[in-house]
Write an enzyme that holds these catalytic residues in place. Structure first.
Site, PDB file in Angstrom:
ATOM      1  N   ARG A  46       0.850  -1.197   0.000  1.00  0.00           N
ATOM      2  CA  ARG A  46       0.000   0.000   0.000  1.00  0.00           C
ATOM      3  C   ARG A  46       0.882   1.242   0.000  1.00  0.00           C
ATOM      4  O   ARG A  46       0.630   2.212  -0.709  1.00  0.00           O
ATOM      5  CB  ARG A  46      -0.961   0.003   1.201  1.00  0.00           C
ATOM      6  CG  ARG A  46      -1.666   1.335   1.379  1.00  0.00           C
ATOM      7  CD  ARG A  46      -2.890   1.307   2.291  1.00  0.00           C
ATOM      8  NE  ARG A  46      -2.798   0.431   3.433  1.00  0.00           N
ATOM      9  CZ  ARG A  46      -2.045   0.636   4.516  1.00  0.00           C
ATOM     10  NH1 ARG A  46      -1.291   1.713   4.618  1.00  0.00           N
ATOM     11  NH2 ARG A  46      -2.031  -0.240   5.495  1.00  0.00           N
ATOM     12  N   TYR A  53     -17.157  15.667 -15.939  1.00  0.00           N
ATOM     13  CA  TYR A  53     -17.558  14.265 -15.845  1.00  0.00           C
ATOM     14  C   TYR A  53     -18.560  14.127 -14.700  1.00  0.00           C
ATOM     15  O   TYR A  53     -18.331  14.632 -13.590  1.00  0.00           O
ATOM     16  CB  TYR A  53     -16.331  13.378 -15.607  1.00  0.00           C
ATOM     17  CG  TYR A  53     -16.708  11.958 -15.283  1.00  0.00           C
ATOM     18  CD1 TYR A  53     -17.536  11.233 -16.139  1.00  0.00           C
ATOM     19  CD2 TYR A  53     -16.263  11.347 -14.127  1.00  0.00           C
ATOM     20  CE1 TYR A  53     -17.914   9.929 -15.835  1.00  0.00           C
ATOM     21  CE2 TYR A  53     -16.624  10.039 -13.822  1.00  0.00           C
ATOM     22  CZ  TYR A  53     -17.457   9.344 -14.675  1.00  0.00           C
ATOM     23  OH  TYR A  53     -17.833   8.061 -14.375  1.00  0.00           O
TER      24      TYR A  53
HETATM   25  O1  P1T Z   1     -13.628   6.089 -14.081  1.00  0.00           O
HETATM   26  P1  P1T Z   1     -12.445   6.590 -13.298  1.00  0.00           P
HETATM   27  O2  P1T Z   1     -11.133   5.997 -13.694  1.00  0.00           O
HETATM   28  O3  P1T Z   1     -12.674   6.581 -11.820  1.00  0.00           O
HETATM   29  O4  P1T Z   1     -12.274   8.153 -13.719  1.00  0.00           O
HETATM   30  C1  P1T Z   1     -13.247   9.115 -13.493  1.00  0.00           C
HETATM   31  C2  P1T Z   1     -13.140  10.211 -14.522  1.00  0.00           C
HETATM   32  C3  P1T Z   1     -12.479  11.378 -14.189  1.00  0.00           C
HETATM   33  N1  P1T Z   1     -12.348  12.392 -15.061  1.00  0.00           N
HETATM   34  C4  P1T Z   1     -12.833  12.310 -16.319  1.00  0.00           C
HETATM   35  C5  P1T Z   1     -12.673  13.457 -17.252  1.00  0.00           C
HETATM   36  C6  P1T Z   1     -13.485  11.147 -16.734  1.00  0.00           C
HETATM   37  O5  P1T Z   1     -13.947  11.087 -17.991  1.00  0.00           O
HETATM   38  C7  P1T Z   1     -13.660  10.073 -15.817  1.00  0.00           C
HETATM   39  C8  P1T Z   1     -14.382   8.817 -16.184  1.00  0.00           C
HETATM   40  N2  P1T Z   1     -15.231   8.947 -17.309  1.00  0.00           N
HETATM   41  C9  P1T Z   1     -15.989   7.950 -17.844  1.00  0.00           C
HETATM   42  C10 P1T Z   1     -16.072   6.725 -17.329  1.00  0.00           C
HETATM   43  C11 P1T Z   1     -16.746   8.322 -19.069  1.00  0.00           C
HETATM   44  O6  P1T Z   1     -17.218   7.437 -19.818  1.00  0.00           O
HETATM   45  O7  P1T Z   1     -16.881   9.533 -19.321  1.00  0.00           O
END
Ligand code: P1T
Length: 386
Positions: free
Chosen positions: A55, A108
């Site tokens: 970790r 997002y």
């Molecule tokens: O899904 P994750 O790895 O936890 O990331 C989140 C995230 C953060 N910032 C942006 C700009 C993102 O597009 C995303 C995740 N987005 C998708 C899963 C999507 O389909 O838009």
């Protein structure tokens, strides 16, 4: 634990070599997957290379963290189990109850949900602002209380552009940090730290990993005090990238430059096709001279990326039908992989922001233009739109 940057050299050289020297014993040119939760100590506290427990640090993760720092022109990188784990760790590292953050009014959906449904409960307030309007961001800042101005550029899914350099100045005037989610551009197209940002965030699930086979996140900073705070919280919270995931993400990063060039080539061809299609009401792509953020994007990005959004003239049902009819474009969430994806943000990735300032148009379709033959992608869209 050292992060070997070898940060000299061009982008491609850093993407391929930074973070790792061929293994001293075997000469292995790629970081081994250290599937070990713990590390033998030579007497109490006698750690080899600083590794104690996975970790806190794992050599496969260290290699990725060095590489991602190098391609973003940062000092320290941190790899997490997902983009949202990276975001949450960052927020807890730099904000306290009673603080305030300025958010994009278009981001997002999961990022907004994190702030609105999780961080808010713990006493962190937020105000959404139009990030393409520098004065609107300045007005949204609450002097003394605002600790972070959070930027996404281009935004997901509306592809709005924020001027990173101008917003860094506004944030710093108010004593706040400028955080840039660089997921859509990728480090190849845009390097926010070189434009004055304090922190870069990635969902490495997308272009950095690049093959839709791993979920991950990253933070990159230059300031070493900030790096210490993040390192402390990364270890204390524990949302780290495991060694198998770190390996896959690092492997993807090595080919980022060539993949991004082709993503951009194909996206430009898809845009050319869509702009003259009668069923399409509006094509949203920062590379179009008519896009309101085109000039800023041209200044701060190498090219305009692989994501294309468009609105269909006949409304929501038609948008849903087009998503269902596409075949080469796979209907699914996420983006940035070698395969093209199509989705309906209103019902899928951004369903959680319905009814908020961040609601997206119901006739909107988002494309992640992949690396297939451009003519096949265009033929698929032509058929799906018919
Ligand atoms: O899904 P994750 O790895 O936890 O990331 C989140 C995230 C953060 N910032 C942006 C700009 C993102 O597009 C995303 C995740 N987005 C998708 C899963 C999507 O389909 O838009």
């Amino acid at each position: 634990m050292t992060q070997e940057h070898r940060s000299k050299g061009g982008f491609e050289t850093r993407a391929i070599h930074a973070g790792y020297e061929p293994d001293a014993m075997t000469g292995a040119v790629n970081p081994p997957i250290y599937a070990s939760s713990t590390f033998k100590q030579d007497g109490v506290g006698g750690m080899r290379g600083g590794y104690e427990y996975s970790r806190s640090g794992n050599p496969t993760r260290t290699a990725l963290e060095g590489a991602i720092a190098a391609v973003e022109d940062g000092e320290r990188g941190f790899a997490f189990a997902s983009g949202l784990a990276a975001e949450d760790t960052l927020v807890r590292s730099v904000c306290r109850p009673g603080d305030h953050v300025v958010l994009p009014n278009d981001a997002y959906g999961g990022t907004y949900r994190l702030f609105d449904k999780v961080e808010k409960v713990w006493g962190l307030d937020h105000t959404p602002a139009v990030l393409s309007d520098v004065e609107a961001v300045r007005a949204a800042i609450e002097p003394g209380r605002t600790k972070v101005v959070w930027v996404e550029t281009p935004t997901n899914p509306m592809l709005n552009i924020a001027d990173i350099e101008a917003l860094a100045a506004v944030a710093h005037d108010a004593g706040a940090l400028l955080v840039v989610d660089n997921t859509f551009a990728s480090p190849y197209l845009q390097q926010p730290l070189t434009l004055g940002a304090d922190v870069v965030v990635h969902s490495t699930t997308k272009y950095v990993g690049g093959h839709s086979d791993v979920v991950g996140g990253a933070l990159v900073v230059r300031d070493l005090e900030l790096a210490e705070a993040i390192a402390f919280h990364q270890n204390s919270i524990g949302g780290v990238a495991g060694p198998f995931d770190a390996f896959l993400t690092h492997r993807g990063l090595k080919t980022l430059a060539v993949r991004m060039e082709r993503h951009c080539d194909n996206a430009e061809k898809v845009v050319d096709f869509l702009v003259s299609h009668p069923a399409v009401a509006e094509v949203i792509y920062p590379g179009l001279p008519t896009h309101p953020g085109h000039e800023v994007a041209a200044r701060q990005m190498r090219r305009f990326g692989g994501i294309v959004s468009f609105r269909v003239a006949a409304g929501e049902q038609k948008a849903l039908d087009v998503c269902a009819a596409a075949e080469v474009f796979t209907l699914g969430e996420s983006l940035g992989g070698v395969e093209s994806l199509i989705e309906h943000p209103g019902r899928m990735t951004h369903a959680s922001v319905a009814g908020t300032d961040l609601e997206v148009p119901s006739d909107l379709i988002r494309l992640s233009v992949g690396l297939e033959s451009a003519e096949d992608l265009i033929a698929d869209l032509d058929r799906a739109l018919a």
